[in-house]
Design a protein around this motif. Structure first.
Motif, PDB file in Angstrom:
ATOM      1  N   GLU A 131     -38.552 -13.471  -8.259  1.00  0.00           N
ATOM      2  CA  GLU A 131     -37.417 -12.745  -7.699  1.00  0.00           C
ATOM      3  C   GLU A 131     -36.151 -12.990  -8.510  1.00  0.00           C
ATOM      4  O   GLU A 131     -35.339 -12.072  -8.707  1.00  0.00           O
ATOM      5  CB  GLU A 131     -37.215 -13.155  -6.242  1.00  0.00           C
ATOM      6  CG  GLU A 131     -38.321 -12.649  -5.323  1.00  0.00           C
ATOM      7  CD  GLU A 131     -38.232 -13.216  -3.921  1.00  0.00           C
ATOM      8  OE1 GLU A 131     -38.875 -12.666  -3.011  1.00  0.00           O
ATOM      9  OE2 GLU A 131     -37.514 -14.225  -3.727  1.00  0.00           O
ATOM     10  N   LYS A 144     -36.354  -3.285 -10.815  1.00  0.00           N
ATOM     11  CA  LYS A 144     -36.361  -4.068  -9.580  1.00  0.00           C
ATOM     12  C   LYS A 144     -36.733  -3.236  -8.362  1.00  0.00           C
ATOM     13  O   LYS A 144     -37.295  -3.756  -7.394  1.00  0.00           O
ATOM     14  CB  LYS A 144     -35.005  -4.741  -9.372  1.00  0.00           C
ATOM     15  CG  LYS A 144     -33.835  -3.769  -9.251  1.00  0.00           C
ATOM     16  CD  LYS A 144     -32.531  -4.533  -9.092  1.00  0.00           C
ATOM     17  CE  LYS A 144     -31.335  -3.584  -8.988  1.00  0.00           C
ATOM     18  NZ  LYS A 144     -30.063  -4.335  -8.851  1.00  0.00           N
ATOM     19  N   ASP A 145     -36.437  -1.922  -8.404  1.00  0.00           N
ATOM     20  CA  ASP A 145     -36.808  -1.066  -7.269  1.00  0.00           C
ATOM     21  C   ASP A 145     -38.298  -0.757  -7.249  1.00  0.00           C
ATOM     22  O   ASP A 145     -38.805  -0.256  -6.251  1.00  0.00           O
ATOM     23  CB  ASP A 145     -36.012   0.241  -7.331  1.00  0.00           C
ATOM     24  CG  ASP A 145     -34.517   0.029  -7.132  1.00  0.00           C
ATOM     25  OD1 ASP A 145     -34.163  -0.989  -6.497  1.00  0.00           O
ATOM     26  OD2 ASP A 145     -33.720   0.843  -7.627  1.00  0.00           O
ATOM     27  N   GLN A 146     -38.993  -1.020  -8.341  1.00  0.00           N
ATOM     28  CA  GLN A 146     -40.426  -0.733  -8.416  1.00  0.00           C
ATOM     29  C   GLN A 146     -41.282  -1.988  -8.334  1.00  0.00           C
ATOM     30  O   GLN A 146     -42.512  -1.892  -8.372  1.00  0.00           O
ATOM     31  CB  GLN A 146     -40.745   0.006  -9.720  1.00  0.00           C
ATOM     32  CG  GLN A 146     -40.156   1.414  -9.784  1.00  0.00           C
ATOM     33  CD  GLN A 146     -40.484   2.108 -11.091  1.00  0.00           C
ATOM     34  OE1 GLN A 146     -39.634   2.259 -11.953  1.00  0.00           O
ATOM     35  NE2 GLN A 146     -41.742   2.527 -11.244  1.00  0.00           N
ATOM     36  N   LEU A 148     -42.288  -5.005  -5.959  1.00  0.00           N
ATOM     37  CA  LEU A 148     -42.263  -5.489  -4.577  1.00  0.00           C
ATOM     38  C   LEU A 148     -43.046  -6.795  -4.516  1.00  0.00           C
ATOM     39  O   LEU A 148     -44.225  -6.835  -4.889  1.00  0.00           O
ATOM     40  CB  LEU A 148     -42.876  -4.446  -3.640  1.00  0.00           C
ATOM     41  CG  LEU A 148     -42.332  -3.014  -3.777  1.00  0.00           C
ATOM     42  CD1 LEU A 148     -43.059  -2.073  -2.836  1.00  0.00           C
ATOM     43  CD2 LEU A 148     -40.835  -2.975  -3.543  1.00  0.00           C
ATOM     44  N   THR A 163     -42.185   5.798  -8.803  1.00  0.00           N
ATOM     45  CA  THR A 163     -41.077   6.500  -8.162  1.00  0.00           C
ATOM     46  C   THR A 163     -41.112   7.944  -8.639  1.00  0.00           C
ATOM     47  O   THR A 163     -41.874   8.301  -9.549  1.00  0.00           O
ATOM     48  CB  THR A 163     -39.715   5.869  -8.508  1.00  0.00           C
ATOM     49  OG1 THR A 163     -39.497   5.986  -9.918  1.00  0.00           O
ATOM     50  CG2 THR A 163     -39.666   4.410  -8.098  1.00  0.00           C
ATOM     51  N   ILE A 263     -44.947   6.458  -4.089  1.00  0.00           N
ATOM     52  CA  ILE A 263     -45.016   5.000  -3.957  1.00  0.00           C
ATOM     53  C   ILE A 263     -46.440   4.533  -3.691  1.00  0.00           C
ATOM     54  O   ILE A 263     -46.780   3.363  -3.924  1.00  0.00           O
ATOM     55  CB  ILE A 263     -44.075   4.517  -2.836  1.00  0.00           C
ATOM     56  CG1 ILE A 263     -43.751   3.018  -3.012  1.00  0.00           C
ATOM     57  CG2 ILE A 263     -44.665   4.772  -1.453  1.00  0.00           C
ATOM     58  CD1 ILE A 263     -42.701   2.507  -2.062  1.00  0.00           C
TER      59      ILE A 263
END
Length: 320
Positions: A131, A144-146, A148, A163, A263
């Motif tokens: 992280e 970072k948005d992809q 998890l 995305t 997603i």
């Protein structure tokens, strides 16, 4: 003139209120608290003790004498069931050593619990490191948005998702985008920091695959999972750290309300914990002991294009 005696009048003021009662109430309160503690201790023992020991204790108090009784289990002494015992009852043996387990087995379970705790702490430390890298690394921060990251019953899970504007693979192809390869190469260095093995699974959305005749999303998801494996190995991941590589097609959607959501097209990498490894080993041993039977499908054959999938997938389990 004679002296006249005057009466002496004494006025006493009447006291009101209960006055000081001392500290007797404190003693009573302390007795009450002690009794409640003893009550909860008894309730806890009753809830955790095996049934056979409860039966023996109940019958013991029904007949606390040296005369032989009819208890469901022997008293801890030489006077027979139901009679008075001459040694203390081992009320906590079932906690240290469960019924049917010898002293060695109980010690092994304690040691295994300690190893599992250390294993979880190691994975949580890896999660924090990842992280932090996602937030600050030049290679990972743009995605970072992809990325998890969460803890599942199988271990630490890292999902790389599509995305609308940034797919991981070429359309309808197992070919990785250059930035997807870069992400996987960067992740490989972190996976080598722990001794745990990893499992890789590929996922698609529910759009039918229109590739080579006869192929489906099962083959496509498996090929994509294997492409991710090759990229991790290129990044330095030791081949012996791989546990399984599987394709799950659209059977485990990330967005269950919209199975066509981009997603749902993702690669899931799970750093397996000790419990997941033991579970997989037990299944493997069971399959090896039974052996393939005539007409029986081998593991993985139920899903066209999927490689052998031993044990539950972390993607089918809820995150914690």
């Amino acid at each position: 003139m004679s002296d006249v005696l005057q009466p002496i009048i004494v006025v006493r003021k009447k006291k009101h209120g209960g006055g000081h009662h001392g500290g007797a109430w404190k003693v009573a309160y302390a007795d009450f608290v002690t009794a409640m503690m003893a009550f909860f201790m008894v309730m806890w023992l009753v809830a955790t003790m095996p049934q056979e020991q409860l039966g023996g204790i109940a019958d013991y108090f029904k007949n606390p004498s040296a005369v032989a009784g009819t208890a469901s289990s022997m008293a801890a002494g030489s006077n027979g069931p139901g009679g008075a015992g001459d040694v203390p009852i081992k009320m906590f043996d079932h906690i240290r050593n469960p019924p049917g387990a010898g002293p060695a087995q109980g010690a092994d379970e304690v040691a295994q619990a300690a190893r599992d705790l250390a294993d979880r702490e190691r994975l949580e430390a890896l999660q924090r490191a990842l992280e932090k890298a996602v937030a600050s690394s030049q290679a990972l921060a743009p995605f970072k948005d992809q990325l998890l990251i969460d803890i599942t019953p199988e271990g630490l899970r890292i999902q790389i998702v599509d995305t609308h504007n940034r797919p991981m693979f070429d359309l309808g192809s197992p070919n990785l985008k250059d930035y997807t390869t870069q992400i996987l190469v960067e992740l490989a260095t972190y996976f080598n920091q722990v001794e745990n093995r990893i499992a890789i699974s590929g996922h698609t959305d529910n759009t039918p695959y229109t590739g080579v005749s006869g192929l489906s999303n099962w083959e496509l998801s498996t090929q994509r999972a294997n492409a991710a494996r090759r990229a991790l190995v290129t990044g330095g991941l030791q081949d012996g750290k791989l546990s399984r590589v599987v394709g799950l097609a659209s059977s485990v959607p990330f967005d269950k309300t919209d199975e066509g959501n981009p997603i749902n097209r993702r690669i899931s990498i799970v750093v397996l914990n000790n419990a997941a490894e033991r579970s997989a080993a037990e299944v493997n041993d069971a399959v090896a002991a039974v052996g393939p039977q005539a007409g029986a499908p081998l593991p993985g054959d139920a899903r066209p294009g999927a490689s052998a999938d031993i044990g539950p997938s972390a993607d089918a389990l809820p995150a914690r």
